[in-house]
Design a protein around this motif. Structure first.
Motif, PDB file in Angstrom:
ATOM      1  N   GLY A  90       0.823  -1.208   0.000  1.00 24.51           N
ATOM      2  CA  GLY A  90       0.000   0.000   0.000  1.00 24.51           C
ATOM      3  C   GLY A  90       0.854   1.254   0.000  1.00 24.51           C
ATOM      4  N   SER A 113       4.459  -1.687  10.289  1.00 22.06           N
ATOM      5  CA  SER A 113       3.110  -1.207  10.628  1.00 22.06           C
ATOM      6  C   SER A 113       3.129  -0.524  11.986  1.00 22.06           C
ATOM      7  CB  SER A 113       2.134  -2.388  10.680  1.00 22.06           C
ATOM      8  OG  SER A 113       2.097  -3.049   9.435  1.00 22.06           O
ATOM      9  N   THR A 114       2.289   0.493  12.130  1.00 21.17           N
ATOM     10  CA  THR A 114       2.209   1.206  13.407  1.00 21.17           C
ATOM     11  C   THR A 114       1.428   0.365  14.412  1.00 21.17           C
ATOM     12  OG1 THR A 114       2.131   3.253  12.151  1.00 21.17           O
ATOM     13  CG2 THR A 114       1.495   3.392  14.476  1.00 21.17           C
ATOM     14  N   LYS A 156       7.148   5.816  17.403  1.00 20.19           N
ATOM     15  CA  LYS A 156       6.258   6.035  16.257  1.00 20.19           C
ATOM     16  C   LYS A 156       4.876   6.497  16.713  1.00 20.19           C
ATOM     17  CE  LYS A 156       3.975   6.110  12.555  1.00 20.19           C
ATOM     18  NZ  LYS A 156       4.145   7.090  11.525  1.00 20.19           N
TER      19      LYS A 156
HETATM   20  N1  LIG Z   1      -0.085   5.667   4.913  1.00 19.21           N
HETATM   21  C1  LIG Z   1       0.747   6.373   5.659  1.00 19.21           C
HETATM   22  O1  LIG Z   1       1.000   7.567   5.439  1.00 19.21           O
HETATM   23  C2  LIG Z   1       1.488   5.710   6.799  1.00 19.21           C
HETATM   24  C3  LIG Z   1       2.559   6.363   7.365  1.00 19.21           C
HETATM   25  C4  LIG Z   1       3.262   5.759   8.385  1.00 19.21           C
HETATM   26  C5  LIG Z   1       2.844   4.521   8.851  1.00 19.21           C
HETATM   27  N2  LIG Z   1       1.765   3.905   8.312  1.00 19.21           N
HETATM   28  C6  LIG Z   1       1.402   2.583   8.826  1.00 19.21           C
HETATM   29  O2  LIG Z   1       1.852   1.612   7.893  1.00 19.21           O
HETATM   30  C7  LIG Z   1       0.950   0.500   7.853  1.00 19.21           C
HETATM   31  C8  LIG Z   1       0.461   0.297   6.436  1.00 19.21           C
HETATM   32  O3  LIG Z   1      -0.283   1.431   6.047  1.00 19.21           O
HETATM   33  P1  LIG Z   1      -0.637   1.763   4.529  1.00 19.21           P
HETATM   34  O4  LIG Z   1      -1.140   3.156   4.533  1.00 19.21           O
HETATM   35  O5  LIG Z   1       0.474   1.385   3.639  1.00 19.21           O
HETATM   36  O6  LIG Z   1      -1.849   0.772   4.304  1.00 19.21           O
HETATM   37  P2  LIG Z   1      -2.595   0.481   2.926  1.00 19.21           P
HETATM   38  O7  LIG Z   1      -3.986   0.124   3.271  1.00 19.21           O
HETATM   39  O8  LIG Z   1      -2.318   1.570   1.949  1.00 19.21           O
HETATM   40  O9  LIG Z   1      -1.857  -0.803   2.352  1.00 19.21           O
HETATM   41  C9  LIG Z   1      -1.815  -2.004   2.975  1.00 19.21           C
HETATM   42  C10 LIG Z   1      -1.715  -3.110   1.919  1.00 19.21           C
HETATM   43  O10 LIG Z   1      -1.581  -4.331   2.627  1.00 19.21           O
HETATM   44  C11 LIG Z   1      -2.360  -5.309   1.954  1.00 19.21           C
HETATM   45  N3  LIG Z   1      -2.640  -6.386   2.895  1.00 19.21           N
HETATM   46  C12 LIG Z   1      -3.532  -6.431   3.905  1.00 19.21           C
HETATM   47  N4  LIG Z   1      -3.447  -7.585   4.559  1.00 19.21           N
HETATM   48  C13 LIG Z   1      -2.472  -8.307   3.958  1.00 19.21           C
HETATM   49  C14 LIG Z   1      -1.915  -9.584   4.184  1.00 19.21           C
HETATM   50  N5  LIG Z   1      -2.334 -10.351   5.163  1.00 19.21           N
HETATM   51  N6  LIG Z   1      -0.938 -10.005   3.353  1.00 19.21           N
HETATM   52  C15 LIG Z   1      -0.494  -9.222   2.343  1.00 19.21           C
HETATM   53  N7  LIG Z   1      -0.977  -8.008   2.080  1.00 19.21           N
HETATM   54  C16 LIG Z   1      -1.955  -7.545   2.891  1.00 19.21           C
HETATM   55  C17 LIG Z   1      -3.574  -4.565   1.464  1.00 19.21           C
HETATM   56  O11 LIG Z   1      -4.210  -5.254   0.397  1.00 19.21           O
HETATM   57  C18 LIG Z   1      -2.956  -3.233   1.049  1.00 19.21           C
HETATM   58  O12 LIG Z   1      -2.580  -3.222  -0.320  1.00 19.21           O
HETATM   59  C19 LIG Z   1      -0.143   0.822   8.868  1.00 19.21           C
HETATM   60  O13 LIG Z   1       0.203   0.281  10.098  1.00 19.21           O
HETATM   61  C20 LIG Z   1      -0.099   2.340   8.956  1.00 19.21           C
HETATM   62  O14 LIG Z   1      -0.575   2.806  10.196  1.00 19.21           O
HETATM   63  C21 LIG Z   1       1.086   4.457   7.271  1.00 19.21           C
END
Ligand SMILES: NC(=O)c1ccc[n+]([C@@H]2O[C@H](COP(=O)([O-])OP(=O)(O)OC[C@H]3O[C@@H](n4cnc5c(N)ncnc54)[C@H](O)[C@@H]3O)[C@@H](O)[C@H]2O)c1
Length: 414
Positions: free
Chosen positions: A10, A114-115, A201
């Motif tokens: 993601g 992941s957070t 974090k």
């Molecule tokens: N988006 C941000 O700006 C950001 C910044 C810092 C931290 N985070 C943290 O990072 C983590 C991910 O966030 P994100 O925004 O990338 O999420 P997202 O929803 O954009 O992407 C997550 C991806 O993981 C996939 N997924 C879910 N379960 C899965 C599994 N069991 N196996 C394989 N793939 C799987 C989903 O299909 C999706 O494509 C979270 O903990 C979030 O809090 C996000």
């Protein structure tokens, strides 16, 4: 190192996979086949990376976890959202960890990005990895390196944001440190333990939540005193140590989510943090507060609510992004609609209709229409040059949540 497997592609996982793939062999795995299909074509529908960034990198997007077997480092970047009752939802993290546990072999390192709350990696993830019958720090190793990317921010990117790393033992810490440092321009920081890195974090976003809640509360208070909050903040900012926070809606999956992880952990240890809890309450309560303010102003302007036409500008969770997950602007729209108002939504960043939202969404700014109320919920860059007064009906008014419009007697601010 033979290769790296990224689990979850993601907003966090994809930039990470492509950056690492400029130096290493990378396998990217996701449970969403549609996402994988697009990524193979060099299309990122989240728009976090451009199609150019898919070029000259050694990455393979795979649908089957077995194809990750050759990896010796796994990095897990799956969502950590909230359940309906605001408790942490670890289901994605547990499922992704199980995927890795099933293919884990001697010598492998599993890094979490992941957070989570402090302690989650050790209490939730490691026991799942141990189901492989391998032993931590003898057969396999674990690290935690939180991500700090900021969606929609082209200045602070994955490569130039400093990164924290931590690990289950010293040699793994060195390996993870060297891995990230080899692709990042910014400095990598070694935290003394996984718990410290997890806590660091989650407090980064909680700190923002508390500070934004403070200015939101100031905005509510100063509006009663008929003082312009933005002018107050501008004046106060002339002091060297005054912190620059602006009022606004706090949604999304970071600032609006992460504090609940920390609150949950803290409460489970018998400490109820009052300040963090109050900050959440203030920020969660903002959509309903604004909806009430708008209803009051409708009465003040002698507009018939049953005939009022309201234009809501911006429905994403923050400005200049297309992500609508946990959007407080949508929550505001729902409150307004529930009070009987007719809402028209315009957001140039969100394409198509919203399946779950039974409100009219228009594809272009309605230059030929006039409205009783125009709400600027966000400061998208496309909104900055709109002069809203000319699109108002006779008694109409503008409500500017972010307070960026020129002052005018028919423009109200939060
Ligand atoms: N988006 C941000 O700006 C950001 C910044 C810092 C931290 N985070 C943290 O990072 C983590 C991910 O966030 P994100 O925004 O990338 O999420 P997202 O929803 O954009 O992407 C997550 C991806 O993981 C996939 N997924 C879910 N379960 C899965 C599994 N069991 N196996 C394989 N793939 C799987 C989903 O299909 C999706 O494509 C979270 O903990 C979030 O809090 C996000």
């Amino acid at each position: 190192m033979s290769s790296i497997g990224i689990i979850g592609l993601g907003y966090v996982g994809l930039p990470l996979a492509l950056t690492l793939a400029s130096k290493y062999k990378v396998f990217g795995y996701d449970i969403n086949p549609e996402r994988l299909k697009n990524l193979r074509l060099g299309i990122d529908d989240t728009k976090a990376v451009s199609s150019n960034e898919f070029k000259n990198v050694d990455v393979e997007f795979v649908e089957t976890p077995n194809l990750l077997k050759s990896c010796d480092i796994y990095i897990i970047t799956v969502p950590t959202p909230l359940k309906k009752n605001y408790l942490p939802d670890f289901s994605f993290l547990e499922q992704a960890t199980m995927t890795v546990s099933n293919i884990l072999k001697k010598g492998d390192i599993v890094v979490y990005e992941s957070t989570v709350y402090p302690g989650a990696t050790e209490e939730i993830c490691i026991p799942i990895l141990e189901k492989s019958l391998l032993v931590l720090n003898r057969d396999f190793y674990v690290g935690y390196s939180p991500e700090r990317i900021n969606i929609g921010d082209s200045r602070n990117t994955f490569k130039n944001i400093s990164k924290i790393v931590s690990a289950s033992n010293k040699s793994t810490l060195e390996t993870i440190f060297n891995l990230y440092q080899s692709v990042l321009e910014a400095k990598v920081y070694k935290a003394p333990s996984i718990k410290v890195a997890e806590a660091a974090k989650v407090i980064e976003n909680t700190q923002r939540d508390v500070n934004i809640a403070f200015v939101n509360e100031l905005a509510m208070m100063f509006s009663k005193m008929q003082i312009d909050t933005n002018e107050v903040l501008k004046a106060a900012s002339t002091k060297w140590n005054f912190l620059d926070f602006k009022p606004g809606l706090v949604g999304g999956h970071c600032i609006g989510t992460d504090p609940y992880y920390l609150l949950h952990k803290s409460k489970s240890k018998g400490f109820n943090p009052i300040l963090m809890h109050s900050a959440r309450k203030v920020n969660e309560g903002l959509p309903i507060y604004i909806a009430k303010e708008i209803s009051n102003k409708i009465n003040l302007h002698k507009i018939d609510p049953s005939k009022a036409k309201v234009l809501l500008l911006g429905i994403t969770f923050k400005e200049n992004v297309s992500d609508i997950r946990n959007s407080k602007a949508i929550e505001l729209a729902k409150h307004l609609r529930n009070s009987g108002l007719e809402i028209v939504i315009y957001d140039p960043n969100v394409k198509g209709n919203l399946k779950t939202l039974t409100m009219k969404k228009i594809p272009e700014f309605p230059t030929n229409s006039k409205f009783d109320v125009i709400i600027f919920a966000l400061k998208h860059k496309q909104f900055v040059n709109i002069s809203p007064i000319k699109f108002l009906k006779k008694n109409g008014f503008v409500y500017d949540v972010k307070g960026f419009l020129e002052r005018h007697k028919r423009i109200y601010r939060l």
